[in-house]
Design a protein around this motif. Structure first.
Motif, short mmCIF file in Angstrom:
data_model
loop_
_atom_site.label_atom_id
_atom_site.label_comp_id
_atom_site.label_asym_id
_atom_site.label_seq_id
_atom_site.Cartn_x
_atom_site.Cartn_y
_atom_site.Cartn_z
N LEU A 1 0.93 -1.29 0.48
CA LEU A 1 0.54 -0.05 -0.20
C LEU A 1 0.86 1.48 -0.27
CD1 LEU A 1 -2.26 -1.20 2.75
CD2 LEU A 1 -3.00 -0.96 0.16
N ASP A 2 2.62 1.07 -0.08
CA ASP A 2 3.16 2.41 0.35
C ASP A 2 3.29 2.77 1.02
OD1 ASP A 2 3.32 2.03 -3.24
OD2 ASP A 2 2.08 2.98 -3.70
N VAL A 3 3.00 1.95 2.28
CA VAL A 3 3.69 2.78 3.53
C VAL A 3 4.90 1.67 4.05
CG1 VAL A 3 2.25 2.11 5.76
CG2 VAL A 3 0.88 2.39 4.40
N PRO A 4 5.97 2.67 4.50
CA PRO A 4 7.04 2.12 4.91
C PRO A 4 6.15 1.62 6.24
CG PRO A 4 7.42 4.32 4.50
CD PRO A 4 5.89 4.34 3.98
N VAL A 5 7.06 0.85 6.57
CA VAL A 5 7.23 -0.40 7.99
C VAL A 5 8.55 -0.24 8.70
CG1 VAL A 5 6.37 -2.75 8.42
CG2 VAL A 5 5.30 -1.26 6.67
N PHE A 6 8.17 -0.23 10.13
CA PHE A 6 9.66 0.04 10.71
C PHE A 6 8.58 -1.18 11.92
CE2 PHE A 6 9.50 4.22 9.07
CZ PHE A 6 10.57 3.60 8.48
N THR A 7 9.63 -2.45 12.33
CA THR A 7 9.20 -3.58 13.81
C THR A 7 11.11 -3.45 14.00
OG1 THR A 7 10.12 -4.88 12.00
CG2 THR A 7 7.95 -4.66 12.46
#
Length: 181
Positions: free
Chosen positions: A168-174
């Protein structure tokens, strides 16, 4: 974040086998939240990618996302937006239905929680299949937010949730990963 700190964060998370049903290992962050040092390190790590940037709001998904998101919003000097289960917010809301493993659920947000173009970071404790987080992203976008990123303490990569948000073009940080469910 250095490997030793990441290992300490992972160690601060309690794993409960066969909860809520057989074959599932529940990742319980209440032990991390109860450890002042681990809680601080987790919040600092969630804040780090956005320090010095413009973040207007931090949105947290009920319920553990409220704890983490509130702390992240405080550190970023941003407002906090709760995303709640249907029927829990007192003012005019916008809602979205989303699929669960068995059935559907709904979440909602106040219709005036963000201004059009507000830069928002979504925060929750864990990303698994990504259904709830995807619904939250869509809900935020529906009311005009620019979802800058989504942040989670725990990723269960085998379940594909982070990849679903990235699609969805959302950068994800975990911060940490666990195998399995």
């Amino acid at each position: 974040m250095d490997p030793r700190t990441l290992s300490a964060l992972k160690d601060a998370i309690r794993s409960i086998p066969d909860y809520p049903k057989p074959g599932i290992v529940f990742r319980d962050i209440t032990t991390l939240l109860g450890d002042p040092g681990a809680f601080r390190r987790a919040v600092d790590a969630l804040v780090h990618p956005f320090a010095g940037g413009r973040i207007d709001r931090v949105a947290g998904i009920e319920a553990r996302g409220f704890i983490l998101g509130g702390a992240v919003a405080h550190q970023l000097s941003s407002g906090f937006v709760p995303i709640r289960k249907k029927g829990k917010l007192p003012h005019t809301t916008v809602s979205i239905a989303y699929a669960l493993e068995y059935g559907t659920d709904e979440m909602e947000i106040h219709s005036d929680a963000v201004k059009p173009g507000d830069r928002v970071v979504l925060v929750d404790d864990l990303i698994a299949t990504g259904g709830t987080a995807e619904a939250a992203v869509n809900l935020l976008r529906q009311i005009g937010a620019e979802v800058v990123a989504a942040c989670f303490v725990i990723d269960l990569p085998a379940l594909g949730g982070a990849a679903r948000l990235r699609a969805l073009d959302v950068p994800v940080f975990t911060l940490v990963e666990f195998e399995g469910h």
